[in-house]
Enzyme design. Structure first.
Site, PDB file in Angstrom:
ATOM      1  N   ASP A 150      -4.431  -1.935  -7.284  1.00 42.74           N
ATOM      2  CA  ASP A 150      -5.536  -1.763  -6.357  1.00 42.74           C
ATOM      3  C   ASP A 150      -6.714  -2.659  -6.772  1.00 42.74           C
ATOM      4  O   ASP A 150      -6.541  -3.841  -7.031  1.00 42.74           O
ATOM      5  CB  ASP A 150      -5.904  -0.267  -6.358  1.00 42.74           C
ATOM      6  CG  ASP A 150      -6.992   0.119  -5.402  1.00 42.74           C
ATOM      7  OD1 ASP A 150      -6.677   0.364  -4.238  1.00 42.74           O
ATOM      8  OD2 ASP A 150      -8.150   0.202  -5.831  1.00 42.74           O
TER       9      ASP A 150
ATOM     10  N   HIS B 224       0.635   4.123  -1.693  1.00 42.88           N
ATOM     11  CA  HIS B 224      -0.296   3.290  -2.453  1.00 42.88           C
ATOM     12  C   HIS B 224      -0.304   3.638  -3.942  1.00 42.88           C
ATOM     13  O   HIS B 224      -0.907   2.911  -4.730  1.00 42.88           O
ATOM     14  CB  HIS B 224      -1.707   3.440  -1.883  1.00 42.88           C
ATOM     15  CG  HIS B 224      -2.702   2.473  -2.451  1.00 42.88           C
ATOM     16  ND1 HIS B 224      -2.568   1.108  -2.359  1.00 42.88           N
ATOM     17  CD2 HIS B 224      -3.861   2.690  -3.152  1.00 42.88           C
ATOM     18  CE1 HIS B 224      -3.578   0.513  -2.959  1.00 42.88           C
ATOM     19  NE2 HIS B 224      -4.379   1.450  -3.459  1.00 42.88           N
TER      20      HIS B 224
ATOM     21  N   ASP C 172       2.473   1.888   2.298  1.00 39.83           N
ATOM     22  CA  ASP C 172       1.083   1.972   1.835  1.00 39.83           C
ATOM     23  C   ASP C 172       0.145   2.127   3.027  1.00 39.83           C
ATOM     24  O   ASP C 172       0.122   1.289   3.921  1.00 39.83           O
ATOM     25  CB  ASP C 172       0.755   0.702   1.042  1.00 39.83           C
ATOM     26  CG  ASP C 172      -0.479   0.843   0.178  1.00 39.83           C
ATOM     27  OD1 ASP C 172      -1.434   1.505   0.629  1.00 39.83           O
ATOM     28  OD2 ASP C 172      -0.490   0.283  -0.927  1.00 39.83           O
TER      29      ASP C 172
END
Length: 413
Positions: free
Chosen positions: A237, A392, A364
């Protein structure tokens, strides 16, 4: 990181009052006791008598049939249990956790035969729900010692066996607990860092004003490496931007960089720029989840971003086990906004000299697969891996597959 996308919303998003997703069914149904209580009592009373008499011996043989085992059978059962553990650690459906290791599909008939009662009628014990017949290839199993010895071979022959795991925006080192366990079982050394204002770090995220401040705990880990020691950085991320920042500072200490559903920047880009260039608009779910903080006043840029806890599951954990969603709901923290705006200076001599790999997450909802593909096309890594069925947070939803990819990357020469 859905948090990085927050910068596209011009105002504070109201908390959603929508209903939560349906609860998951994590618990397996209770199992029946493998030994009927009456049978156990008969076996016990028989054994308490004189073992030297024929009468007592007959009682033990009759009442205890299927209960008493010789050493060979006990050893066979132990090996079978280890093999099941190996299957769990090496593959299968990662959506569930180790609590489902010995599922109802596991054949118990081989471990616990049926027992005859007084009437001669067989009393069934817990049995497999599968109708598969045992094949000749099921046994013999490899020696138990060999099974256990293979556990420490994954890290053999790699350039470095040291992983440093960098969490995404709002997460903390806690999110890697499954990955840490699997890598260490394979013989790897693992560090998981809490970036500034994350996890157990006490810093107020509203007071973090640069990438250097945010990444300070990671810098400390790399600074302490010995001469000639290298690591594999894994950034998830927003942690991908931190990894890129460290690649520029310490090219001689980083063997490889892995971007896991992460922001992978080019020279002169910020996270905000990256999403602007890709012309991606946050989803309705993302816009509903965003909560902005203005520590310097409403007339100044936001200082931090948070996510509505009620929407976390749908946004970040749509394929993850319920217990991990619960862990995240009480552990996630706001993300500092200033590092999202910071443009990184990434040179070919430093950043460009390090081998990069990207792991895409296919289910995701925070950084859609289409955006991840756009990033890898505009800034191609050496190799791309695809995690099917992952949300995710693949360290929760697909820990086994993620572990295999990380191990494979460590072995690429």
């Amino acid at each position: 990181m859905g948090n990085s996308l927050a910068c596209f919303s011009p105002k504070i998003a109201a908390k959603s009052s929508g209903s939560a997703s349906p609860a998951r069914r994590d618990a397996s149904p209770p199992r029946a006791s493998p030994y009927p209580s009456s049978t156990a009592r008969r076996a016990t009373s028989s054994l308490s008598g004189s073992a030297s008499t024929k009468k007592s011996k007959k009682k033990v043989e009759t009442a205890g049939a299927g209960v008493l085992y010789d050493d060979a059978l006990i050893r066979e059962q132990a090996i079978a249990a280890v093999m099941l553990l190996k299957q769990y650690q090496s593959g299968g459906d990662e959506k569930d956790d180790s609590l489902r290791l010995f599922s109802r599909s596991t054949s118990t008939s081989a471990l616990f035969p049926s027992v005859s009662g007084k009437s001669g009628v067989k009393q069934s014990v817990a049995r497999s729900s599968t109708s598969r017949r045992r094949s000749g290839s099921d046994f013999p199993l490899p020696p138990l010692q060999q099974i256990l010895a293979d556990e420490g071979l994954e890290a053999d022959g790699v350039e470095t066996n040291h992983f440093v795991l960098v969490h995404g925006g709002g997460y903390g080192a806690w999110c890697w607990y499954k990955t840490i366990t699997l890598l260490r079982q394979g013989g790897f050394k693992v560090d998981a860092v809490d970036l500034m204002g994350s996890g157990i770090q006490s810093t107020d995220t509203n007071n973090i004003n640069s990438m250097a401040e945010y990444a300070k705990p990671l810098i400390n880990i790399i600074d302490k490496l010995g001469d000639g020691e290298k690591v594999i950085l894994v950034g998830h991320d927003f942690g991908g931007a931190c990894v890129s920042y460290l690649m520029e500072l310490y090219p001689h200490k980083i063997a490889k960089a892995v971007f896991l559903a992460a922001a992978m920047l080019k020279n002169g880009q910020s996270v905000l720029d990256m999403f602007s260039v890709q012309q991606e608009v946050p989803s309705d779910l993302m816009q509903q989840a965003q909560i902005f903080f203005y520590g310097n006043g409403k007339n100044q840029p936001p200082t931090a971003i948070d996510l509505d806890k009620a929407l976390l599951e749908d946004l970040l954990f749509n394929q993850s086990p319920a217990k991990d969603v619960a862990l995240a709901s009480v552990s996630m923290r706001p993300i500092p906004f200033a590092p999202i705006l910071e443009k990184l200076n990434l040179s070919d001599a430093n950043y460009g000299s390090i081998r990069r790999f990207y792991i895409e997450t296919q289910e995701d909802h925070a950084i859609p697969a289409s955006l991840q593909e756009a990033m890898t096309k505009s800034n191609p890594p050496e190799k791309i891996f695809h995690l099917k069925g992952s949300d995710h947070s693949p360290f929760f939803s697909k820990p086994q597959a993620l572990h295999r990819f990380l191990t494979d990357i460590s072995k690429i020469s």
